[in-house]
Design an enzyme around this catalytic site. Sequence first.
Site, PDB file in Angstrom:
ATOM      1  N   THR A 153      45.881  39.071  62.210  1.00 14.13           N
ATOM      2  CA  THR A 153      46.646  38.061  62.942  1.00 14.13           C
ATOM      3  C   THR A 153      46.905  36.960  61.925  1.00 14.13           C
ATOM      4  OG1 THR A 153      44.708  36.807  63.660  1.00 14.13           O
ATOM      5  CG2 THR A 153      45.444  38.554  65.137  1.00 14.13           C
ATOM      6  N   HIS A 154      48.063  36.332  62.016  1.00 17.23           N
ATOM      7  CA  HIS A 154      48.472  35.317  61.024  1.00 17.23           C
ATOM      8  C   HIS A 154      48.466  35.896  59.607  1.00 17.23           C
ATOM      9  CE1 HIS A 154      47.700  32.356  64.268  1.00 17.23           C
ATOM     10  NE2 HIS A 154      46.642  33.127  64.501  1.00 17.23           N
ATOM     11  N   SER A 275      63.424  49.505  38.411  1.00 12.51           N
ATOM     12  CA  SER A 275      64.086  48.297  37.909  1.00 12.51           C
ATOM     13  C   SER A 275      64.809  48.629  36.613  1.00 12.51           C
ATOM     14  CB  SER A 275      63.034  47.212  37.658  1.00 12.51           C
ATOM     15  OG  SER A 275      63.498  46.285  36.706  1.00 12.51           O
ATOM     16  N   LYS A 281      58.169  49.183  37.468  1.00 11.35           N
ATOM     17  CA  LYS A 281      58.396  48.857  38.873  1.00 11.35           C
ATOM     18  C   LYS A 281      58.648  50.062  39.773  1.00 11.35           C
ATOM     19  CE  LYS A 281      59.708  44.933  40.157  1.00 11.35           C
ATOM     20  NZ  LYS A 281      59.136  44.230  41.280  1.00 11.35           N
ATOM     21  N   ASN A 283      59.972  49.970  43.562  1.00 10.13           N
ATOM     22  CA  ASN A 283      60.407  49.010  44.577  1.00 10.13           C
ATOM     23  C   ASN A 283      60.677  49.659  45.941  1.00 10.13           C
ATOM     24  OD1 ASN A 283      60.297  46.805  42.827  1.00 10.13           O
ATOM     25  ND2 ASN A 283      62.390  47.147  42.109  1.00 10.13           N
ATOM     26  N   GLU A 288      63.544  47.272  52.412  1.00 12.21           N
ATOM     27  CA  GLU A 288      64.219  45.971  52.343  1.00 12.21           C
ATOM     28  C   GLU A 288      65.628  46.066  52.924  1.00 12.21           C
ATOM     29  OE1 GLU A 288      63.812  44.405  48.276  1.00 12.21           O
ATOM     30  OE2 GLU A 288      61.916  45.474  48.231  1.00 12.21           O
ATOM     31  N   LYS A 323      85.344  47.192  69.638  1.00 13.30           N
ATOM     32  CA  LYS A 323      85.037  48.496  69.031  1.00 13.30           C
ATOM     33  C   LYS A 323      84.418  48.465  67.647  1.00 13.30           C
ATOM     34  CE  LYS A 323      88.802  50.275  71.683  1.00 13.30           C
ATOM     35  NZ  LYS A 323      89.121  48.863  72.043  1.00 13.30           N
TER      36      LYS A 323
HETATM   37  N1  ARG Z   1      94.118  49.206  71.761  1.00 13.52           N
HETATM   38  C1  ARG Z   1      93.857  48.615  73.021  1.00 13.52           C
HETATM   39  C2  ARG Z   1      92.383  48.241  73.144  1.00 13.52           C
HETATM   40  O1  ARG Z   1      91.627  48.707  72.381  1.00 13.52           O
HETATM   41  C3  ARG Z   1      94.216  49.552  74.119  1.00 13.52           C
HETATM   42  C4  ARG Z   1      94.582  48.885  75.404  1.00 13.52           C
HETATM   43  C5  ARG Z   1      95.851  48.205  75.248  1.00 13.52           C
HETATM   44  N2  ARG Z   1      96.318  47.689  76.484  1.00 13.52           N
HETATM   45  C6  ARG Z   1      97.267  46.776  76.533  1.00 13.52           C
HETATM   46  N3  ARG Z   1      97.617  46.380  77.679  1.00 13.52           N
HETATM   47  N4  ARG Z   1      97.763  46.266  75.452  1.00 13.52           N
HETATM   48  O2  ARG Z   1      91.984  47.480  73.997  1.00 13.52           O
END
Ligand code: ARG
Length: 459
Positions: A153-154, A275, A281, A283, A288, A323
């Site tokens: 601990t610590h 290294s 070394k 590493n 990391e 996305k």
């Molecule tokens: N490429 C757009 C997205 O990823 C698809 C949906 C587009 N819809 C629109 N009404 N422009 O959200």
Amino acid sequence: MKLWQGRFATPIAADADAFNESLSFDKKLYKADITASLAHSEMLARCNVISNEDKTAIHQGLKEILAEIESGKLIIQGQEDIHSFVENELVSRIGEAGKRLHTARSRNDQVATDFRLYVRESAKEIVNLLKNLIATLVDIAQKHVNNVMPGYTHLRKAQPINCAQYFNAYSEMFLRDAQRFLDALKRIDVMPLGSGALAGTSYPIDREITRELLNFKAVSQNSLDAVSDRDFVAEYLFACSLVVAHLSRLCEDTILYTSTEFGFWEMPDAYSTGSSIMPQKKNPDISELVRGKTGRVYGHLMAILTTIKGVPLAYNKDFQEDKEGLFDAEKTVKDCIAIYTSMLQQITLNVKRMEKAAAEDFTCATDVADYLAKHGVPFRTAHGVVGKIVRYCLNENKTLESMTLEEYREHSEVFQADVLTVVKAKNSANARESVGGSSRQSAKAGIKSIKARLKKLTY
Ligand code: ARG
């Protein structure tokens, strides 16, 4: 040509087009997009919204496109997004029938559906990777169920612990992570398709048919919410964030324990780096890097939370930003789990060194206090007595093990000969038989329970 060109007098400017596009990254959704379109057109035909001939042509076309993308014959390029790409490609192959595919559908419910299909698979894949990691930790634990090490601990030595219990602790974290993905899946696995642009559709569609074809657990219950809900992205990224948080703790332990200062574990050469200037070394770059990658995963979580905030109902283009962060987090988390699993499989433990370290630095002081307390001395008083014993040892250059019974008795008459067995590291660890504690028995029970829960990690 744009799907929406009709209304415009001029084509979109090149810079606006480049800024607006998502194909460069949403092409990853090609399979989900085609799968959803196959189901959508099947449903349209069953509901007599399109003819069976058109559906057959659409299915043939879509399957051909999928096969050609997968074989590398068809390159995904030249359109605004994956939805436009697939639809344009279909129309160029089968003509009129292809133009009927988008009946009773909008890109808004389409993209939300595609992305959920993708995230659903991805979550399951991460659970499987976590299962391998946990199985590896269990293997190491099983091998070392008879060994002890210092617990900290610590980052100061605290008490001797069972080695298996140490590895079990990480199994517990990764079990929670896997369970978190499985729990999030309940909310990921909901189908927005059929919500249209925002308001649903006037065609006589049957959402239950598409749900079943796409194997979703449920259909969304409000079209406005369905096209603009990205909570599932945030949940997925939060689950990813805790995975890297836990991995980064394991990294930190690995870096410390494989140092010459600790010397508890030996890193495999195959997972170490050298290294360019210092020939000696070895590493821990892998650890990391995994620790360092935590930042970008947290970053993607913050990004989606901020993107969702303040977006008016319903769909807004802001959501296209959902996305890239998820794709990057996905790759990062999968890579990190996989590399750590491989590395751990080859790590070796320097048992002698760990057991020696477990016995040094008064790690059994609590046991001495507990000895007194178990013989009737109030614990707080016992704590004070043992504090003085530790001070005595430091002055006299003694250890709790090298103290004689006479020396113990100078500090308290309560001590008998058996105190000298209490101050052995293994006895200390094994005495902690409480559920989840560091005794050999508790650690073995921990392994059994982890294995049972591991088996139940299915969706
Ligand atoms: N490429 C757009 C997205 O990823 C698809 C949906 C587009 N819809 C629109 N009404 N422009 O959200």
